[in-house]
Scaffold this motif. Structure first.
Motif, PDB file in Angstrom:
ATOM      1  N   SER A  98     140.978  31.955 -29.913  1.00  0.00           N
ATOM      2  CA  SER A  98     140.796  33.295 -29.820  1.00  0.00           C
ATOM      3  C   SER A  98     141.579  34.225 -30.829  1.00  0.00           C
ATOM      4  O   SER A  98     142.368  34.963 -30.641  1.00  0.00           O
ATOM      5  N   PRO A  99     141.162  34.007 -32.117  1.00  0.00           N
ATOM      6  CA  PRO A  99     141.759  35.004 -33.029  1.00  0.00           C
ATOM      7  C   PRO A  99     141.390  36.382 -33.044  1.00  0.00           C
ATOM      8  O   PRO A  99     142.423  37.283 -33.356  1.00  0.00           O
ATOM      9  N   TYR A 100     140.429  36.910 -32.520  1.00  0.00           N
ATOM     10  CA  TYR A 100     140.378  38.161 -32.275  1.00  0.00           C
ATOM     11  C   TYR A 100     140.905  38.761 -31.183  1.00  0.00           C
ATOM     12  O   TYR A 100     141.572  39.985 -31.518  1.00  0.00           O
ATOM     13  N   ALA A 101     141.307  38.132 -30.071  1.00  0.00           N
ATOM     14  CA  ALA A 101     142.298  38.816 -29.146  1.00  0.00           C
ATOM     15  C   ALA A 101     143.546  38.788 -29.860  1.00  0.00           C
ATOM     16  O   ALA A 101     144.172  40.062 -29.681  1.00  0.00           O
ATOM     17  N   ALA A 102     144.372  37.916 -30.820  1.00  0.00           N
ATOM     18  CA  ALA A 102     145.647  38.158 -31.253  1.00  0.00           C
ATOM     19  C   ALA A 102     145.552  39.159 -32.326  1.00  0.00           C
ATOM     20  O   ALA A 102     146.429  39.974 -32.507  1.00  0.00           O
ATOM     21  N   ARG A 103     144.316  39.189 -32.966  1.00  0.00           N
ATOM     22  CA  ARG A 103     144.240  40.179 -34.051  1.00  0.00           C
ATOM     23  C   ARG A 103     144.195  41.529 -33.662  1.00  0.00           C
ATOM     24  O   ARG A 103     144.441  42.470 -34.296  1.00  0.00           O
ATOM     25  N   GLY A 104     143.733  41.927 -32.379  1.00  0.00           N
ATOM     26  CA  GLY A 104     143.488  42.910 -31.837  1.00  0.00           C
ATOM     27  C   GLY A 104     144.815  43.948 -31.422  1.00  0.00           C
ATOM     28  O   GLY A 104     144.780  44.804 -31.050  1.00  0.00           O
ATOM     29  N   LEU A 105     145.824  42.988 -31.334  1.00  0.00           N
ATOM     30  CA  LEU A 105     147.311  43.561 -31.014  1.00  0.00           C
ATOM     31  C   LEU A 105     147.868  44.236 -32.283  1.00  0.00           C
ATOM     32  O   LEU A 105     148.008  43.351 -33.283  1.00  0.00           O
ATOM     33  N   GLU A 106     148.440  45.363 -32.087  1.00  0.00           N
ATOM     34  CA  GLU A 106     149.211  45.877 -33.230  1.00  0.00           C
ATOM     35  C   GLU A 106     150.867  45.803 -32.823  1.00  0.00           C
ATOM     36  O   GLU A 106     151.127  46.100 -31.812  1.00  0.00           O
ATOM     37  N   GLU A 107     151.240  45.384 -34.009  1.00  0.00           N
ATOM     38  CA  GLU A 107     152.905  45.393 -33.723  1.00  0.00           C
ATOM     39  C   GLU A 107     153.589  46.701 -33.474  1.00  0.00           C
ATOM     40  O   GLU A 107     152.996  47.849 -33.914  1.00  0.00           O
ATOM     41  N   ASN A 108     154.498  46.694 -32.667  1.00  0.00           N
ATOM     42  CA  ASN A 108     155.396  48.031 -32.491  1.00  0.00           C
ATOM     43  C   ASN A 108     154.501  48.779 -31.463  1.00  0.00           C
ATOM     44  O   ASN A 108     154.812  50.061 -31.497  1.00  0.00           O
ATOM     45  N   ARG A 109     153.409  48.309 -30.872  1.00  0.00           N
ATOM     46  CA  ARG A 109     152.654  49.454 -30.040  1.00  0.00           C
ATOM     47  C   ARG A 109     152.924  48.747 -28.527  1.00  0.00           C
ATOM     48  O   ARG A 109     152.823  47.596 -28.338  1.00  0.00           O
ATOM     49  N   ASP A 110     152.827  49.537 -27.702  1.00  0.00           N
ATOM     50  CA  ASP A 110     152.915  49.140 -26.120  1.00  0.00           C
ATOM     51  C   ASP A 110     151.474  48.928 -25.708  1.00  0.00           C
ATOM     52  O   ASP A 110     150.499  49.633 -25.734  1.00  0.00           O
ATOM     53  N   TYR A 111     151.369  47.793 -24.775  1.00  0.00           N
ATOM     54  CA  TYR A 111     150.237  47.408 -24.045  1.00  0.00           C
ATOM     55  C   TYR A 111     150.414  46.998 -22.654  1.00  0.00           C
ATOM     56  O   TYR A 111     151.505  46.665 -22.402  1.00  0.00           O
ATOM     57  N   LEU A 112     149.402  46.968 -21.892  1.00  0.00           N
ATOM     58  CA  LEU A 112     149.449  46.465 -20.524  1.00  0.00           C
ATOM     59  C   LEU A 112     148.652  45.447 -20.585  1.00  0.00           C
ATOM     60  O   LEU A 112     147.588  45.104 -20.824  1.00  0.00           O
ATOM     61  N   PHE A 113     149.352  44.074 -20.185  1.00  0.00           N
ATOM     62  CA  PHE A 113     148.788  42.809 -20.243  1.00  0.00           C
ATOM     63  C   PHE A 113     148.471  42.230 -18.650  1.00  0.00           C
ATOM     64  O   PHE A 113     149.506  42.409 -17.969  1.00  0.00           O
ATOM     65  N   TYR A 114     147.379  41.514 -18.392  1.00  0.00           N
ATOM     66  CA  TYR A 114     147.189  41.450 -17.232  1.00  0.00           C
ATOM     67  C   TYR A 114     146.754  39.626 -17.219  1.00  0.00           C
ATOM     68  O   TYR A 114     145.918  39.193 -18.049  1.00  0.00           O
ATOM     69  N   GLY A 115     147.670  39.068 -16.515  1.00  0.00           N
ATOM     70  CA  GLY A 115     147.414  37.532 -16.663  1.00  0.00           C
ATOM     71  C   GLY A 115     148.338  36.847 -15.392  1.00  0.00           C
ATOM     72  O   GLY A 115     148.975  37.570 -14.819  1.00  0.00           O
ATOM     73  N   ARG A 116     148.642  35.556 -15.682  1.00  0.00           N
ATOM     74  CA  ARG A 116     149.334  34.626 -14.735  1.00  0.00           C
ATOM     75  C   ARG A 116     150.830  34.844 -15.523  1.00  0.00           C
ATOM     76  O   ARG A 116     150.787  33.985 -16.836  1.00  0.00           O
ATOM     77  N   VAL A 117     151.991  34.961 -14.755  1.00  0.00           N
ATOM     78  CA  VAL A 117     153.127  34.888 -15.596  1.00  0.00           C
ATOM     79  C   VAL A 117     153.646  33.794 -15.432  1.00  0.00           C
ATOM     80  O   VAL A 117     154.015  33.048 -14.249  1.00  0.00           O
ATOM     81  N   GLY A 118     154.173  32.966 -16.382  1.00  0.00           N
ATOM     82  CA  GLY A 118     155.136  31.745 -16.518  1.00  0.00           C
ATOM     83  C   GLY A 118     156.207  31.750 -17.148  1.00  0.00           C
ATOM     84  O   GLY A 118     156.658  32.818 -17.483  1.00  0.00           O
ATOM     85  N   GLY A 119     156.726  30.623 -17.515  1.00  0.00           N
ATOM     86  CA  GLY A 119     157.972  30.609 -18.506  1.00  0.00           C
ATOM     87  C   GLY A 119     159.172  30.619 -17.687  1.00  0.00           C
ATOM     88  O   GLY A 119     159.512  30.550 -16.231  1.00  0.00           O
ATOM     89  N   ALA A 120     160.313  30.849 -18.700  1.00  0.00           N
ATOM     90  CA  ALA A 120     161.635  30.848 -18.191  1.00  0.00           C
ATOM     91  C   ALA A 120     162.027  32.377 -17.721  1.00  0.00           C
ATOM     92  O   ALA A 120     161.266  33.390 -18.004  1.00  0.00           O
TER      93      ALA A 120
END
Length: 683
Positions: A98-120
């Motif tokens: 999904s290159p478009y999804a990543a490309r649509g995000l601008e650096e140094n800008r705040d976003y609200l992300f919705y999804g399942r949280v994992g990781g440490a």
């Protein structure tokens, strides 16, 4: 635009899209408007990254820091990774192909992300989240059930187009009820459920939708009952049951005698009986049915009893023969495994009336089964059958009396939901001599000691059931399935190893009916000491000499199912035991199994199951004939259900057949809920 219009003519829907939407059951504009969101994304209350619930779907607010170079992985896929975070923790965002999804995000800008949280904890991760810029207040975003090629954003857009394009939307719910219970009208409800501004609007819309759904349900069930309230064509006179009682080796309980009296009154009434006989495991429902069959036979009518399995049908036939043959009443058994020649003989006996009582499986519903004078029909284990099967059985005669039996104790709320069109008789006493079953929960670490106990029971002349959740190891695809016992493996590698000198049988659903019947016959006659089985032995199997029930992976079953299995033992004079084996250490599993260890009350077990697991545990996937409720919940909305039932009764007292012109929209909703394409056959 009218709500009855095809969805294909909605702007943004062509032939291809219409086929995709059809997979979701969306054919008309009305279908679309009634396709409610399964949840909402509330972007106005995001979590800090570190506080987001682990493995849960949620919204987090984060700043985009940078983007990593795309990576090619196995299968020709490409991963796009974006680093983000806030003051509490870092957040790694991963997008596949999904290159478009990543490309649509601008650096140094705040976003609200919705999804399942994992990781440490220090570096959380989200895979393929949806996102919006964190600029100002945002409306709640609906999330719908989807199919390939259709996303929630597209459905929400279509709903908006439909709401704008529709003129007046007829509201089937009477205005007097809307005012009485402060419910919004239908258009406002649809607007709030699809495009809510806040949680309050979701709550208000849901209140309306729950009420109307349960109201339509109760109207339908009461109307179906009214269909059966025709003149009694199987008129019977009350008869003397003294000979029947004298032939029994025991005295019926007070509850059995009370139920027999209620049923006898129905049989002699002006309208056909439509009654549920509800009793715990071993409470003696078959005896009650047998008494009614005696009344029917003495009045010149045949009786039929339909059971869900051949094993149970065979057992009922044996039991009824023992009770009825001394009185000169002939009992015939008809199942799918009966071969052609004996089947022809049976059909002849049924059509001439020589077979006064017929016991069988779904085979009794076959077109070639023609009764001479059927007056009384019984279905056993009612939750295995639905409204349609009951209707097919009733269609074998002109308005026969109908008795449905269930060994699954059903709390009042669920009984009202499922059997609102039936009168209810309850057997709340166990026959004398039945001792409570001692139940224990153990882990597999104690399996050696458990088999030592089984050896002592067998040595004392008793028999043992062992139940496993799978037939073989290939039956489970999930990771959890690898921890579950398969009966074929258990039979060879566990039971035979721990009990090398004992006679052990194997039974499961893939055996032919004749093979299952042979194994059960060997166990019932004492030729086998142990039977390893799946839950095919759950319903009705009666072996008085069996004193122990072992249930492996007990956490995999609902409590009602465990209670049914436990009821296979404790049917003789010997002390009986149920051993629940589970290595799951969650608090929920502990509390559920502890309840089983502390009570033999099936109604207490059923109530706990309903409160903690919902009605699905009683009936598996979907009970045939029971409408699928989109919004209402049997437990959560119990009070609304009772209110809806009372209001439905009030309306039908004024318009018994729901044929007044002003009630036409209500009738349409009822027919739609019950999927009655041909309408309600009320004349």
């Amino acid at each position: 635009m009218d709500v009855k219009d095809s969805i294909q003519f909605l702007k943004g829907v062509g032939e291809t899209r219409a086929k995709q939407l059809a997979k979701l059951g969306l054919f008309t504009v009305e279908d679309l408007l009634r396709f409610y969101p399964r949840g909402y994304i509330d972007y106005n209350h995001p979590y800090p990254v570190a506080m987001a619930p682990y493995e849960g779907m949620c919204v987090v607010k984060a700043t985009v820091y940078g983007k990593q170079l795309p990576m090619r992985i196995r299968g020709g896929r490409t991963i796009y990774r974006v680093t983000a975070g806030d003051d509490t923790a870092g957040l790694l965002l991963t997008f596949f192909n999904s290159p478009y999804a990543a490309r649509g995000l601008e650096e140094n800008r705040d976003y609200l992300f919705y999804g399942r949280v994992g990781g440490a904890l220090a570096r959380r991760e989200m895979v393929s989240p949806t996102y919006v810029p964190a600029d100002g207040s945002l409306p709640m975003t609906p999330v719908y059930h989807l199919t390939e090629g259709v996303n929630s954003k597209y459905i929400a857009k279509l709903v908006g187009t439909a709401l704008t394009g529709c003129g007046a939307i007829t509201d089937p719910l009477p205005e007097v009820l809307r005012q009485k219970y402060r419910l919004p009208d239908l258009r406002r409800t649809l607007e709030m459920i699809h495009t809510p501004k806040n949680e309050d609007e979701v709550t208000a819309a849901r209140r309306r939708l729950v009420f109307e759904e349960l109201y339509y349900l109760q109207l339908g069930m009461k109307l179906m009952r009214s269909i059966n309230l025709r003149a009694n064509r199987a008129v019977m006179a009350n008869t003397d049951l003294t000979a029947f009682y004298n032939a029994l080796p025991f005295t019926p309980t007070g509850a059995q005698q009370r139920a027999i009296t209620e049923i006898a009154s129905d049989l002699c009434g002006k309208t056909p009986m439509n009654r549920l006989l509800q009793g715990d495991v071993g409470s003696g429902k078959t005896l009650v049915a047998a008494a009614a069959m005696v009344i029917a036979a003495q009045n010149g009518f045949q009786s039929v009893l339909m059971a869900p399995t051949e094993i149970l049908a065979q057992q009922h036939a044996n039991t009824l023969q023992g009770m009825l043959r001394p009185l000169g009443i002939e009992v015939a058994l008809l199942t799918g495994s009966v071969r052609a020649k004996p089947r022809r003989v049976l059909l002849e006996a049924i059509s001439t009336g020589a077979a006064q009582v017929v016991v069988g499986t779904h085979a009794v519903l076959s077109d070639d089964v023609i009764f001479h004078r059927l007056g009384f029909a019984v279905t056993d284990e009612q939750h295995r059958f639905g409204v349609r099967q009951r209707g097919l059985l009733a269609a074998k005669a002109e308005s026969p009396h109908l008795l449905v039996m269930s060994a699954t104790p059903i709390p009042r709320t669920l009984s009202l939901l499922l059997f609102g069109e039936l009168d209810v008789s309850i057997l709340d006493e166990l026959p004398p001599g039945r001792t409570p079953i001692k139940t224990y929960a153990v882990t597999t670490a104690l399996r050696g000691r458990m088999f030592g106990f089984l050896e002592k029971q067998i040595e004392a002349g008793r028999q043992v059931f062992i139940v496993c959740p799978l037939i073989d190891e290939s039956d489970g695809d999930s990771p959890a399935a690898h921890e579950m016992q398969a009966v074929t493996t258990y039979f060879e590698e566990v039971a035979k190893q721990f009990l090398p000198h004992r006679r052990i049988g194997l039974m499961h659903g893939r055996l032919r009916p004749t093979e299952k019947a042979q194994v059960m016959q060997q166990f019932a006659s004492g030729e086998l000491d142990v039977i390893c089985s799946t839950t095919v032995i759950e319903v009705g199997v009666d072996v008085p000499n069996a004193s122990v029930m072992v249930i492996e992976n007990a956490e995999r079953y609902g409590l009602s199912a465990l209670h049914q299995l436990r009821g296979r033992v404790g049917r003789g004079a010997a002390e009986s035991f149920c051993i629940l084996v589970s290595d799951h250490d969650s608090e929920e599993v502990h509390s559920r199994l502890a309840l089983m260890c502390h009570t033999n009350d099936g109604f207490a077990v059923a109530q706990y199951d309903l409160e903690h697991r919902g009605p699905g545990d009683f009936f598996g996937e979907r009970q045939h004939g029971l409408p699928r409720l989109k919004v209402a919940d049997a437990m959560q909305d119990a009070r609304v259900l009772e209110t809806a039932a009372a209001e439905a009764a009030t309306l039908l007292s004024e318009d018994p057949k729901l044929i007044a012109p002003k009630n036409a929209p209500l009738r349409h909703e009822v027919e739609k809920l019950f999927e009655l394409g041909g309408g309600l056959a009320i004349n």
